[in-house]
Motif scaffolding. Sequence first.
Motif, short mmCIF file in Angstrom:
data_model
loop_
_atom_site.label_atom_id
_atom_site.label_comp_id
_atom_site.label_asym_id
_atom_site.label_seq_id
_atom_site.Cartn_x
_atom_site.Cartn_y
_atom_site.Cartn_z
N THR A 131 -5.04 -2.82 0.98
CA THR A 131 -5.66 -3.98 1.62
C THR A 131 -4.78 -5.18 1.27
N ALA A 132 -5.15 -6.35 1.72
CA ALA A 132 -4.36 -7.54 1.40
C ALA A 132 -4.41 -7.87 -0.08
N GLN A 133 -5.32 -7.26 -0.83
CA GLN A 133 -5.42 -7.48 -2.28
C GLN A 133 -4.53 -6.51 -3.06
N GLY A 134 -3.87 -5.58 -2.36
CA GLY A 134 -2.99 -4.63 -3.02
C GLY A 134 -3.42 -3.20 -2.79
N GLY A 135 -2.82 -2.29 -3.57
CA GLY A 135 -3.16 -0.89 -3.44
C GLY A 135 -4.53 -0.58 -4.03
N LEU A 136 -5.19 0.41 -3.46
CA LEU A 136 -6.48 0.81 -4.00
C LEU A 136 -6.30 1.35 -5.42
N GLY A 137 -7.31 1.13 -6.26
CA GLY A 137 -7.29 1.64 -7.62
C GLY A 137 -7.96 2.99 -7.73
N LYS A 138 -7.92 3.55 -8.91
CA LYS A 138 -8.50 4.87 -9.15
C LYS A 138 -9.99 4.93 -8.78
N PRO A 139 -10.83 3.94 -9.17
CA PRO A 139 -12.25 3.98 -8.78
C PRO A 139 -12.43 3.94 -7.26
N ASP A 140 -11.54 3.20 -6.56
CA ASP A 140 -11.64 3.13 -5.10
C ASP A 140 -11.39 4.50 -4.47
N ILE A 141 -10.37 5.21 -4.98
CA ILE A 141 -10.06 6.53 -4.45
C ILE A 141 -11.21 7.50 -4.71
N THR A 142 -11.82 7.38 -5.88
CA THR A 142 -12.98 8.22 -6.19
C THR A 142 -14.10 7.98 -5.19
N GLU A 143 -14.36 6.71 -4.87
CA GLU A 143 -15.38 6.37 -3.88
C GLU A 143 -15.03 6.93 -2.50
N LEU A 144 -13.77 6.77 -2.13
CA LEU A 144 -13.33 7.21 -0.80
C LEU A 144 -13.49 8.73 -0.66
N LEU A 145 -13.12 9.47 -1.69
CA LEU A 145 -13.24 10.93 -1.63
C LEU A 145 -14.70 11.37 -1.61
N ALA A 146 -15.55 10.65 -2.34
CA ALA A 146 -16.99 10.96 -2.31
C ALA A 146 -17.55 10.73 -0.91
N LEU A 147 -17.06 9.71 -0.25
CA LEU A 147 -17.50 9.41 1.12
C LEU A 147 -17.05 10.51 2.07
N ALA A 148 -15.80 10.97 1.89
CA ALA A 148 -15.29 12.07 2.72
C ALA A 148 -16.11 13.33 2.51
N GLU A 149 -16.44 13.60 1.26
CA GLU A 149 -17.20 14.81 0.94
C GLU A 149 -18.61 14.76 1.51
#
Length: 507
Positions: A131-149
Amino acid sequence: MEGFDWKALQNGSDIRGVALEGVPGEPVNLTGAIAHTLGKAFASWLAAKLDKPAAELSLAIGRDSRLSGPDLMQAVMDGLSAMGCQVYDCAMASTPAMFMSTVLPEWQCDGAIMLTASHLPFNRNGLKFFTAQGGLGKPDITELLALAESGDLPESASPGTIQSRDLISAYAAYLVQTIRQAVNHPDAFDQPLRCLKIIVDAGNGAGGFYAHKVLVPLGADITGSQFLDPDGTFPNHIPNPENKVAMASICEAVVAQQADFGIIFDTDVDRGAAVDAAGKELNRNRLIALISAIVLREHPGSAVVTDSITSEGLTQFIEGELEGIHHRFRRGYKNVINEAMRLNNEGQESWLAIETSGHGAMKENYFLDDGAYLVSKLLVELARSRQMGRSLTDLIASLKEPAESEEFRLTIQTPDFKAYGSTVIEKLQAFAAEQSGWIVVPKNYEGVRVSCTSPQEEGWFLLRLSLHDPVLPLNIESNCEGGVPQIKQRLLGFFETFAELDLTALR
């Protein structure tokens, strides 16, 4: 996709998986269907973060040269489009360029995705999100994968559009203008690199653009540049500045072509290194020392944040010669970047966060780990040095380098490798404290670091737990010939008491 292990795709702040068959024991787990769902999940996640409908999002997506890239990228774009997003297909791009799509005035996308697995083998691929704030962090990726699942990703009634757009040219133009303004040559503003022969080695990754779209407009002679054409089989060498074969290749090319400078990138151009006119590597501690000299001249007294395996000579150079602060932190490019940001927030000025791997991020450039921007800073200094009749490497003439330096990777052969590795580190600290001539370094953020003070050793070692793998990397440096074997031999007796450690590398 019921029963699919989504968590296995997380690699810190990235998503990485096996995308192609062909390697025994590595089944494919990053398919088109998975990529499609990840695209939908990112759109849903970002829409919630920005509090706007997914159908109003504009997202850019690019890839490196990997063979699996085109198919996976199409699957991700289809997923984004299914959510109603406006999608910009940037084709071949670099990781830093994808972030810049969120901040360049003519782009300003809500988010971006880069398909890459950095320097990993041909069968791997992955996704980095911005995003404009930079790369996603580890907690963000965890959230994203939970959403995909969860599968709770309702599609839009009206699919979004997919439009081809040339991001890499816009990003290259940004670098060209940055270099021109920084050199500010009175007689050659447009071509400040005129009369300089500069070789680029892209390793058949995504970095070939730098030769033609950055160096040529600046007036450089790029004759002898190699492996610029993208090829996901990486037929010449691994695109990785830490790889010995890759570095030997660019060093030989610089000498053979009698070039003034050499540049090498990793696959997705978030890391870079250089070679001087004599064919000597400007890599690892040398690279950090060189960019530190430039940054501390611009920002005197500020802190340079590095990873944990930098040398004592580098500390002496930064703090003694440059009168800056060397803040040695932990491995992991996000770790050093976040630590530099934390220091700034707490009032300690820090303009540079850099790993020995070549990941270098600067405050002036959004704290983006950008190999192309890093080498561009070196080129500015190269041009200025030439104007004044000096050599670029004069800046690091007083850097004390170790006589010997080696890394040994000790595999942990038990499933609960993190707990086992932590126990080894804890016991090594107690063991080292009892050894003659060994001093446990008190201010240390990762593993255990020990200073070896005897005349036969005169160096240090660091044992840490790998960020993701069942491995204990052991780094040993010495300022005297034979020092590393001496330190290694003393350590071997200690490690032999641990039955679950594979000590083949040490033996």
